[in-house]
Design a protein around this motif. Sequence first.
Motif, PDB file in Angstrom:
ATOM      1  N   ILE A 146      25.458  40.144  28.363  1.00 17.17           N
ATOM      2  CA  ILE A 146      26.553  40.563  29.253  1.00 17.17           C
ATOM      3  C   ILE A 146      27.853  40.610  28.462  1.00 17.17           C
ATOM      4  O   ILE A 146      28.315  39.588  27.935  1.00 17.17           O
ATOM      5  CB  ILE A 146      26.697  39.598  30.452  1.00 17.17           C
ATOM      6  N   ALA A 147      28.467  41.794  28.389  1.00 18.90           N
ATOM      7  CA  ALA A 147      29.733  41.970  27.655  1.00 18.90           C
ATOM      8  C   ALA A 147      30.890  41.413  28.475  1.00 18.90           C
ATOM      9  O   ALA A 147      30.891  41.503  29.709  1.00 18.90           O
ATOM     10  CB  ALA A 147      29.962  43.449  27.376  1.00 18.90           C
ATOM     11  N   ILE A 196      33.795  33.016  32.548  1.00 14.22           N
ATOM     12  CA  ILE A 196      34.247  34.111  31.674  1.00 14.22           C
ATOM     13  C   ILE A 196      33.765  35.423  32.287  1.00 14.22           C
ATOM     14  O   ILE A 196      32.548  35.695  32.338  1.00 14.22           O
ATOM     15  CB  ILE A 196      33.692  33.938  30.246  1.00 14.22           C
ATOM     16  N   LEU A 197      34.717  36.227  32.782  1.00 18.37           N
ATOM     17  CA  LEU A 197      34.330  37.426  33.521  1.00 18.37           C
ATOM     18  C   LEU A 197      33.646  38.462  32.639  1.00 18.37           C
ATOM     19  O   LEU A 197      33.966  38.622  31.452  1.00 18.37           O
ATOM     20  CB  LEU A 197      35.550  38.052  34.200  1.00 18.37           C
ATOM     21  N   ALA A 198      32.689  39.168  33.248  1.00 21.64           N
ATOM     22  CA  ALA A 198      31.954  40.239  32.584  1.00 21.64           C
ATOM     23  C   ALA A 198      32.737  41.550  32.684  1.00 21.64           C
ATOM     24  O   ALA A 198      33.646  41.692  33.522  1.00 21.64           O
ATOM     25  CB  ALA A 198      30.584  40.395  33.249  1.00 21.64           C
ATOM     26  N   VAL A 245      39.314  34.648  32.524  1.00 17.66           N
ATOM     27  CA  VAL A 245      38.435  33.642  33.118  1.00 17.66           C
ATOM     28  C   VAL A 245      38.911  33.350  34.538  1.00 17.66           C
ATOM     29  O   VAL A 245      40.102  33.489  34.842  1.00 17.66           O
ATOM     30  CB  VAL A 245      38.402  32.329  32.293  1.00 17.66           C
ATOM     31  N   VAL A 246      37.966  32.984  35.385  1.00 19.00           N
ATOM     32  CA  VAL A 246      38.311  32.453  36.706  1.00 19.00           C
ATOM     33  C   VAL A 246      38.001  30.962  36.652  1.00 19.00           C
ATOM     34  O   VAL A 246      36.855  30.563  36.436  1.00 19.00           O
ATOM     35  CB  VAL A 246      37.532  33.159  37.832  1.00 19.00           C
ATOM     36  N   GLY A 287      26.719  36.466  37.528  1.00 18.83           N
ATOM     37  CA  GLY A 287      26.945  37.641  36.682  1.00 18.83           C
ATOM     38  C   GLY A 287      28.012  37.487  35.629  1.00 18.83           C
ATOM     39  O   GLY A 287      28.358  38.478  34.954  1.00 18.83           O
ATOM     40  N   VAL A 288      28.553  36.266  35.442  1.00 16.88           N
ATOM     41  CA  VAL A 288      29.605  36.093  34.423  1.00 16.88           C
ATOM     42  C   VAL A 288      29.005  36.150  33.016  1.00 16.88           C
ATOM     43  O   VAL A 288      27.804  35.939  32.826  1.00 16.88           O
ATOM     44  CB  VAL A 288      30.406  34.774  34.609  1.00 16.88           C
ATOM     45  N   ALA A 289      29.868  36.440  32.031  1.00 13.01           N
ATOM     46  CA  ALA A 289      29.418  36.552  30.641  1.00 13.01           C
ATOM     47  C   ALA A 289      29.144  35.170  30.048  1.00 13.01           C
ATOM     48  O   ALA A 289      28.372  35.051  29.081  1.00 13.01           O
ATOM     49  CB  ALA A 289      30.471  37.286  29.814  1.00 13.01           C
ATOM     50  N   GLY A 290      29.770  34.148  30.595  1.00 15.04           N
ATOM     51  CA  GLY A 290      29.572  32.781  30.123  1.00 15.04           C
ATOM     52  C   GLY A 290      30.329  31.823  31.026  1.00 15.04           C
ATOM     53  O   GLY A 290      31.172  32.258  31.837  1.00 15.04           O
ATOM     54  N   TRP A 291      30.044  30.531  30.899  1.00 14.88           N
ATOM     55  CA  TRP A 291      30.745  29.535  31.723  1.00 14.88           C
ATOM     56  C   TRP A 291      30.800  28.204  30.986  1.00 14.88           C
ATOM     57  O   TRP A 291      29.958  27.909  30.120  1.00 14.88           O
ATOM     58  CB  TRP A 291      30.076  29.362  33.091  1.00 14.88           C
TER      59      TRP A 291
END
Length: 158
Positions: free
Chosen positions: A145-146, A73-75, A21-22, A111-115
């Motif tokens: 998005i994985a 949450i990075l893709a 995660v960032v 473009g992240v998988a979630g936040w």
Amino acid sequence: MPAIPAADYRRVLGQFPTGVVVVTTAGPSGPAGLSVNAFSAVSLHPPLIGFFPAHTSGSWPVIRETGTFCVNILAADQEQLARLFATPGADRFAGLEYSAAPKSGAPLIKGVAGWLDCRIEAVTQAGDHDFVLGRVLALDTDPAIAPLIYHRGGYLPA
Ligand SMILES: Cc1cc2nc3c(=O)[nH]c(=O)nc-3n(C[C@H](O)[C@H](O)[C@H](O)COP(=O)(O)O)c2cc1C
């Protein structure tokens, strides 16, 4: 207690895959953020999450002062962002596409998988890191998005 060599600690913990995660914040002097894999769900009722920034982190004091943050949450295709947000001295937000998270205004990366948009609930010292407990104020995901996976010091998919 026997001393645990750092290399052994890293090798064993590397067998435990995580996402990346960032964690970002809208600081008083502009956006700040860092890559983190020591992140976890903590509680559902109330909704709490946690992460562990090192005492050496430069972004963590800014997040702490601001009191709110966004967990991005990075893709799977965002490995370069995991590296960028772990590079000291890099201009991490130059050219980055992001919007303002709804509650905190912290950078929500495109473009992240979630936040998860959060505020700090509690901070506890944990060895050479702090444990930051965050209250989730808003969240969303794109299930198409994985996520990026980190283990053994590398990324999947390679
Ligand atoms: C995959 C990955 C996971 C990381 N996880 C953490 C972590 O959980 N906590 C931490 O403090 N630093 C972690 N780091 C290191 C920080 O991202 C790195 O030290 C960064 O430069 C800190 O930036 P700052 O000084 O602006 O806070 C991680 C780095 C990578 C590449």
